[in-house]
Write a protein that holds these residues in place. Sequence first.
Motif, PDB file in Angstrom:
ATOM      1  N   ILE A 105       0.841  -1.200   0.000  1.00 13.42           N
ATOM      2  CA  ILE A 105       0.000   0.000   0.000  1.00 13.42           C
ATOM      3  C   ILE A 105       0.876   1.251   0.000  1.00 13.42           C
ATOM      4  O   ILE A 105       1.819   1.362   0.782  1.00 13.42           O
ATOM      5  N   SER A 106       0.559   2.167  -0.899  1.00 11.39           N
ATOM      6  CA  SER A 106       1.310   3.423  -0.976  1.00 11.39           C
ATOM      7  C   SER A 106       0.411   4.495  -1.588  1.00 11.39           C
ATOM      8  O   SER A 106      -0.737   4.238  -1.938  1.00 11.39           O
ATOM      9  N   GLU A 107       0.946   5.679  -1.735  1.00 12.06           N
ATOM     10  CA  GLU A 107       0.136   6.786  -2.248  1.00 12.06           C
ATOM     11  C   GLU A 107      -0.184   6.580  -3.728  1.00 12.06           C
ATOM     12  O   GLU A 107       0.656   6.127  -4.508  1.00 12.06           O
ATOM     13  N   VAL A 108      -1.421   6.914  -4.100  1.00 14.25           N
ATOM     14  CA  VAL A 108      -1.848   6.810  -5.494  1.00 14.25           C
ATOM     15  C   VAL A 108      -0.931   7.653  -6.371  1.00 14.25           C
ATOM     16  O   VAL A 108      -0.647   8.814  -6.051  1.00 14.25           O
ATOM     17  N   SER A 109      -0.458   7.063  -7.470  1.00 12.09           N
ATOM     18  CA  SER A 109       0.452   7.788  -8.360  1.00 12.09           C
ATOM     19  C   SER A 109      -0.056   7.830  -9.793  1.00 12.09           C
ATOM     20  O   SER A 109       0.589   8.414 -10.658  1.00 12.09           O
ATOM     21  N   HIS A 110      -1.220   7.226 -10.055  1.00  8.01           N
ATOM     22  CA  HIS A 110      -1.755   7.205 -11.406  1.00  8.01           C
ATOM     23  C   HIS A 110      -2.254   8.588 -11.831  1.00  8.01           C
ATOM     24  O   HIS A 110      -2.416   8.854 -13.026  1.00  8.01           O
ATOM     25  N   PHE A 111      -2.525   9.453 -10.862  1.00 15.58           N
ATOM     26  CA  PHE A 111      -3.052  10.782 -11.133  1.00 15.58           C
ATOM     27  C   PHE A 111      -2.797  11.653  -9.901  1.00 15.58           C
ATOM     28  O   PHE A 111      -2.371  11.152  -8.856  1.00 15.58           O
ATOM     29  N   ASP A 112      -3.067  12.934 -10.013  1.00 13.20           N
ATOM     30  CA  ASP A 112      -2.875  13.854  -8.896  1.00 13.20           C
ATOM     31  C   ASP A 112      -4.028  13.670  -7.908  1.00 13.20           C
ATOM     32  O   ASP A 112      -5.170  14.033  -8.186  1.00 13.20           O
ATOM     33  N   SER A 113      -3.717  13.095  -6.753  1.00  9.05           N
ATOM     34  CA  SER A 113      -4.753  12.780  -5.772  1.00  9.05           C
ATOM     35  C   SER A 113      -4.786  13.756  -4.598  1.00  9.05           C
ATOM     36  O   SER A 113      -5.427  13.478  -3.582  1.00  9.05           O
ATOM     37  N   THR A 114      -4.103  14.876  -4.734  1.00  5.52           N
ATOM     38  CA  THR A 114      -3.960  15.771  -3.587  1.00  5.52           C
ATOM     39  C   THR A 114      -5.289  16.312  -3.075  1.00  5.52           C
ATOM     40  O   THR A 114      -5.398  16.667  -1.893  1.00  5.52           O
ATOM     41  N   ARG A 115      -6.317  16.376  -3.897  1.00  7.10           N
ATOM     42  CA  ARG A 115      -7.593  16.940  -3.468  1.00  7.10           C
ATOM     43  C   ARG A 115      -8.578  15.851  -3.027  1.00  7.10           C
ATOM     44  O   ARG A 115      -9.720  16.160  -2.699  1.00  7.10           O
ATOM     45  N   TYR A 116      -8.137  14.609  -2.999  1.00  6.27           N
ATOM     46  CA  TYR A 116      -9.007  13.512  -2.575  1.00  6.27           C
ATOM     47  C   TYR A 116      -8.879  13.317  -1.059  1.00  6.27           C
ATOM     48  O   TYR A 116      -7.788  13.478  -0.507  1.00  6.27           O
ATOM     49  N   PRO A 117      -9.968  12.929  -0.392  1.00  8.17           N
ATOM     50  CA  PRO A 117      -9.899  12.731   1.065  1.00  8.17           C
ATOM     51  C   PRO A 117      -9.041  11.543   1.475  1.00  8.17           C
ATOM     52  O   PRO A 117      -8.540  11.484   2.590  1.00  8.17           O
ATOM     53  N   ALA A 118      -8.900  10.567   0.587  1.00  9.66           N
ATOM     54  CA  ALA A 118      -8.017   9.420   0.818  1.00  9.66           C
ATOM     55  C   ALA A 118      -7.060   9.322  -0.361  1.00  9.66           C
ATOM     56  O   ALA A 118      -7.460   9.563  -1.506  1.00  9.66           O
ATOM     57  N   ARG A 119      -5.816   8.950  -0.080  1.00 13.19           N
ATOM     58  CA  ARG A 119      -4.808   8.990  -1.144  1.00 13.19           C
ATOM     59  C   ARG A 119      -3.971   7.719  -1.225  1.00 13.19           C
ATOM     60  O   ARG A 119      -2.947   7.689  -1.915  1.00 13.19           O
TER      61      ARG A 119
END
Length: 410
Positions: free
Chosen positions: A38-52
Amino acid sequence: MSTSSPVRAVVTGLSAVTPGGLGIESYWKSLLTGENGISEVSHFDSTRYPARLAGKIKDFEARDHLPSRLLPQTDVSTRYALVTADWALADAGVGPDSGLDDYALGVVTSTAQGGFDFTHREFQKLWSEGPEYVSVYESFAWFYAVNTGQISIRNAMRGPSAALVGEQAGGLDAVGHARRTVRRGTRLVLSGGVDSALDPWGFASQLAGGLVSTVADPDRAYLPFDTDASGYVPGEGGALLVVEDAASARERGAERIYGEIAGYAATFDPAPGSGRPPALGRAAELALADAGLTPADISVVFADGAGVPELDRAEADAISRLFGRRGVPVTAPKALIGRLCAGGGPSDLAAALLALRDQVIPATGRTTSVPDAYGLDLVTDEPREAALSAALVLARGRHGFNSAVVLTTA
């Protein structure tokens, strides 16, 4: 009336493509060593999502495994499924020279999300460029049956086939249906589930359910049965199993038998507000009865492990009611890879079969503090060596689906 015994459905091949690794042995090693996928989503910019966070598959290049003609017509989840199928069939020693008739080979898969990434990309073309820019493959690449179809075509498997949708429970349902298909006379069925929806819209759709953890630390985000459980982490991938008539496997000289699919059952929860209890425990009871076993015969339970406190509590209650307080070792190794929707149950089946093979139970991710009220003998911190002869695998899908599979050593 015939008094012959039912056909035994055994597993002769396995493979997996998961955040823990590519191929069955890499996946198994990651579970035993506690490697966190498990790691931070990297397929797209997830900075504005509540979970990343997500369980992400790494180091997979479809062009390294599949012909170029298939790439424009397949979603990433179908590419995972095709490669996993190739590896599972190779593991079983099944190929063009196996002497098996095309119509004796079936495919039963499950996917809960379909070709999310593919179809959303085509929607974007439709809205921004116009319908003439939409791929003709959109007509089927999104569809829930596409993995079954593409695997069937690629491997000339023309026997009875199906596709099932039951969210997290769907992968076990597919394997249960494969067992039924083998018992009805099909010699071999490739079965399991694969999912992927880590594009921006697919990820947002998973967050919309309200059960995804918003904890930012990958080591603390998904903690099944822990006092700090706060939700689950989505993941991608899955596993496929070669399910075969035991007599047929012997006849063709199968190299190995991982175990037998001895029991299967599915139930559906009563309507909310009915006052009736969830039906997961009933699914486990029915699967045991189908296998002709008692709770005392089960060596380990691979739990659904939602990581949501009320769902964990309900599952713990179902397990302790059936087996007694701390009556059986329990594990939820999917905590290291995330919940893979239809791929989750088959990934647990693969892990359970390897646990039976190696006589060791993988630990439950980063879970450390289990409420005493749960009454669970949860395997934590390190794998546990044990004498294993039968495993119960549980799965629950959104909106009430419950499935259970019993595996035994062959």
